[in-house]
Design a protein around this motif. Sequence first.
Motif, mmCIF file in Angstrom:
data_model
loop_
_atom_site.group_PDB
_atom_site.id
_atom_site.type_symbol
_atom_site.label_atom_id
_atom_site.label_comp_id
_atom_site.label_asym_id
_atom_site.label_seq_id
_atom_site.Cartn_x
_atom_site.Cartn_y
_atom_site.Cartn_z
ATOM 1 N N GLN A 56 0.842 -1.205 0.000
ATOM 2 C CA GLN A 56 0.000 0.000 0.000
ATOM 3 C C GLN A 56 0.873 1.249 0.000
ATOM 4 O O GLN A 56 1.929 1.295 0.641
ATOM 5 N N LYS A 57 0.424 2.291 -0.692
ATOM 6 C CA LYS A 57 1.143 3.567 -0.659
ATOM 7 C C LYS A 57 1.017 4.224 0.712
ATOM 8 O O LYS A 57 1.963 4.833 1.206
ATOM 9 N N ASP A 58 -0.160 4.154 1.303
ATOM 10 C CA ASP A 58 -0.408 4.729 2.624
ATOM 11 C C ASP A 58 -0.842 3.595 3.555
ATOM 12 O O ASP A 58 -1.905 3.004 3.384
ATOM 13 N N LYS A 59 -0.022 3.326 4.560
ATOM 14 C CA LYS A 59 -0.310 2.186 5.432
ATOM 15 C C LYS A 59 -1.509 2.437 6.350
ATOM 16 O O LYS A 59 -2.014 1.495 6.971
ATOM 17 N N ASP A 60 -1.980 3.695 6.465
ATOM 18 C CA ASP A 60 -3.104 3.998 7.352
ATOM 19 C C ASP A 60 -4.460 3.702 6.707
ATOM 20 O O ASP A 60 -5.492 3.787 7.373
ATOM 21 N N VAL A 61 -4.484 3.382 5.394
ATOM 22 C CA VAL A 61 -5.743 3.074 4.716
ATOM 23 C C VAL A 61 -6.153 1.649 5.069
ATOM 24 O O VAL A 61 -5.402 0.696 4.830
ATOM 25 N N ASP A 62 -7.349 1.490 5.657
ATOM 26 C CA ASP A 62 -7.801 0.159 6.092
ATOM 27 C C ASP A 62 -8.486 -0.633 4.980
ATOM 28 O O ASP A 62 -8.443 -1.865 4.975
#
Length: 821
Positions: A56-62
Amino acid sequence: MPTEIPTLPSNVPVCPVRGSVIYPTMVQHIDASRAISINAIEAAMAGEKVILIVSQKDKDVDDPKGDDLYTVGTACNVLRVRKNPDGTVQMLVSAVARAKASNYVRGNHLTADIEVLPSEDGKAVELRALARELKEKFEQIAGNGKVNAEAVQTIQGKDEPGEMADHIAFNLDFKLEDKQALLELPKVTDRIKKLLTLLDAEQEVQAVQARIRAQVKEEIDKNQREYYLREQMKVIQKELHGGGDDEDADEAEAFRAKIEALDLKPEVKKDIEREVNRLARMHPDSAEASVIRTYLTWITELPWNERSEDQLSVDAAATVLDDDHYGLEKVKDRVLEFLAVRRLRKERATRGEISAEDVNKGPILVFTGPPGVGKTSIAQSIAKSLGRKYVRIALGGARDESDIRGHRRTYIGAMPGRLIQGIRSAGTKNPVILLDEVDKLGTSYQGDPSSALLEVLDPAQNMHFTDHYLGVPFDLSEVMFIATANYPEQIPPALMDRMEVIDFSSYIEQEKLEIAKRYLLPRQLTANGLKSNQISFTDAALEKLISHYTREAGVRNLEREIGTVARKVARRIAVGEVKRVKVTDKELDRYLGQARHNPETENKDDMVGVSTGMFYTPVGGDILFVETSIMPGKGLVLTGQLGDVMKESARAALTYAKSNAERFHIDKDRIDNSEIHIHVPAGAIPKEGPSAGGAMATSLISALAGIPARHDVAMTGEMTLTGRYLPIGGLKEKVLGARRAGIKHIIMPKANEPDLRDIPLHLRSSMRFHPCETVDQVLDVALVGGLKALETPRDGSAAEPGPSGAPKRKSARRTGADARA
């Protein structure tokens, strides 16, 4: 040569991972807890057991979509899947090849079309050289303990350069973007070059870390060494002093303990500890040690974090202010507003809506007004109502910048400035500090103290105020500063801009009477040893004392006169002449002698060429008379010790009379061929100001036209050549003086109508006010018969001369202040 491309399905499930990248030839465990990942694993197991691992580009996206994933991932064979009791799934995969994903489709999991990216080795010689360099750099980094031994052993066993590069990239702590970039490079030589660049950066980071560790260890060793040396120095000094002065030996440690307890800011604490270390190395009897000892004593006695708790009850503060002072309603309202605002700020800070620093911010107040009206004493009452300490700093005559900022410690006898001295004496960092007589600051070659106050009185700067003696910043933002001044125009504009002006006007006679009965009389009885049943004053006696024995805006002289009477009565009681005395207005002459002031009174009759003006001084207001006499001759004569502005008003009045001579039926030839003498009685008193313009025009036109001016009318206002009537200042004091003289009608500029609100209602109801915008309106009220009589032809009356001399009348003695019309 190119490696063999494995055969894989064209469309596979996608398992997104966060914060990691895996590379081909690796066998890795993947833990899945999200539904989108678990569903993809189940779909892979139900199909050909192939899955695409993509970061994932952004690890905070669930719940990632296709746009949230990189386009290049790793195609893997699923070797084993295990479901955990908590619902998570652990998957063991074998990474097969780099694969480029396209056409992400979202159902209960992600699927994508994949295209395997072939791996190219590049030139053989270059590849061998790069592989050797990569292995050497990795061994250097691994030698610092950054990679676990098992991974090092695995990587050292890899002969194929591409695999070795992938395993190194996986095991070192690179950023996700860098690891992804290595995954997206199909050519092995490019991949190794990129990895070598990252390894160089890692080596630099490790070198800096090693240097920091060495510095920390050195600092610890230095502190330990200094501790042992200080202990040895104590023993040596103890032996030098005969083995006995423990107080000198422990002095530096005592200062250290006090400084530690102050909870100072790190940068301040560092500077002060430097001075403690200097003291510890010095002989206790040296001159320099004495200087440092005094400095550290000042530092440790300052209230760096000591505060008094504010009493924010508005009702309680109102009670305190009313008990201590009579009148001064505007000032009391402003203080109560300050308390109310501070209370609301504190409530918001408690709820976390604003910071604690915002609670302490407040205005800088400056009380302006004549002497004796309560400017200084009201500041003490403010401190009492707030529950704060009170510090008064007298600035009258101060002409040295060091009075504010202190002296530098290089001078003999250096001391902090008065502000820091006041803070120490208060014992708290949030007292009420009164800067008394700020308008009387002087300047000299030693500096300008008013300029030093600019930083002190600026809420945006005073939190970092640095006294020259201390050499470290001290926070003054919590101090409530109040300044006082008699003449605000003498305060530098830059300093005035930082303060909120609250004007103290003169007391009226009724206010002075109440103040005398409530405060002055009880205080003087106590000061002179009298009881309340031994002496009493009638209201008439106090009124006469106010009007005939004192002439001031405040009540200082009134208290002195009451004290004089009390002392004389005390003497009579002490010798047994009387037991108790009732002081009446008729008996004041016995104690105080003849009356010193005889207030000017109105004329008894209407007179030609005599008008009544009003003036203001710092000790109150009064009326004055303007007399004009027309005699044969030429020119304009002005007497009565008039200032330049009043002379200009007289010339403007003469020009106005000439320009309107035809309308007023005044003979122009008579004006040109007459000596016009304008006189203002009480010639020993300098008189200045523009507001006598209306009175001068009335007196002059009355004399030229032969029409009497009304004796019961007094006027104030500036006139222009075109006949406009402009506003003036000091209306309240002027009206009070006119009322005392018996005047019933007041002519004033219309623009001054808002000032009437400052005059007590019972005085306004007993007088009639005539707001005017033009000189014609003034003449309509001031002359007998008004403007109609002036514009009506008179059979030779205009040729009648005005008064040939000034009428005799009493003139008020106005000592100590110039009259300003």
